[in-house]
Design a protein around this motif. Structure first.
Motif: not given
Length: 275
Positions: A77, A79-80, A84, A89, A91-92, A95-96, A99, A147, A150
């Motif tokens: 991601s 986002y990571i 960020l 990182v 939590t991210a 979540n990845f 997913s 996670h 979200r």
């Protein structure tokens, strides 16, 4: 007896309008394009995961479209990596991995973490990030279970066996020349990225495999590879496999539709029969 090194050559992504009626046969339904990729290559780089968190049903659908021995390289991601910038990182990544990445099962290949050009090498930041990366699907599952809300109701939290995971880093700052020993210590591959001179080309081996991204030798994302250039890459791949290293190579010069054709031509040179 030691396992023979494996070479897998493919493309970065597969859904490009320019390929339709060119690489893809005229009239091929869009929903069957990945199936066609699976009939021609042994791997593909899944890059939609870079732009946004995908859903488990998408990963399951992609897995069902390709042969059992096919592998997806999954791009981590942005986002990571870009927002960020590898910092804070915890939590991210959970979540990845929650997913749906793990829904690929045995088709899950290496994970690619591409950094922005502005990201300079920081030993503490990189060490923290590399230490967080799961080294098996079992570890990835444990991470995914952390996670946040979200992902509630849409997380994929199961595996069909604990398998090793491989990671590759693609930095775009020359300062990462100092990161080789750190990557080697964490068994993370330094990506060999051909970018028409736009970004540095690192070629040190830092893991038990080599991850290659071919973005274009003359024009970034645009130019096709000449026979001589492909011969040179084929020679380098043979050197790596002679040293006992697996090789994953992906063409990203897709702006004018060269990527799949160049992938076929390189595969013919180093791995006949896979394309």
């Amino acid at each position: 007896m030691a396992r023979a090194p494996v070479v897998r050559i493919g493309t970065s992504g597969w859904r490009y309008p320019r390929w339709r009626g060119d690489f893809y046969p005229e009239g091929l339904a869009q929903r069957r394009e990945l199936e066609y990729i699976g009939s021609r290559f042994s791997t593909v780089e899944l890059n939609g995961s870079f732009y946004s968190l995908q859903r488990p049903e998408s990963y399951r659908r992609w897995r069902a479209a390709v042969p059992d021995d096919f592998l997806f390289a999954v791009k981590g991601s942005r986002y990571i990596t870009h927002m960020l910038r590898l910092r804070d990182v915890e939590t991210a990544p959970a979540n990845f991995f929650a997913s749906g990445v793990l829904a690929l099962g045995s088709a899950l290949g290496p994970l690619l973490w591409q950094l922005p050009e502005r990201e300079e090498f920081d030993p503490e930041v990189l060490t923290s990030f590399l230490s967080l990366l799961p080294r098996s699907t079992g570890e990835a599952l444990e991470l995914a279970r952390r996670h946040d809300d979200r992902m509630s109701g849409r997380a994929w939290l199961q595996i069909d066996g604990d398998r090793p995971l491989r990671h590759a880093l693609e930095p775009r700052s020359v300062s990462f020349g100092e990161a080789e020993d750190l990557l080697r210590g964490h068994r993370v591959a330094m990506t060999v990225a051909d970018t028409a001179g736009r970004f540095p080309l690192f070629d040190s081996v830092t893991a038990d495999f080599v991850y290659v991204r071919l973005h274009g030798a003359q024009e970034l994302y645009t130019s096709g590879y000449t026979d001589a250039e492909l011969d040179e890459w084929a020679s380098r791949i043979r050197e790596w496999t002679d040293a006992g290293l697996d090789v994953y190579a992906y063409f990203d010069n897709d702006a004018r539709g060269h990527a799949p054709h160049d992938a076929v031509r390189l595969a013919e040179r180093v791995a006949p029969g896979i394309a």
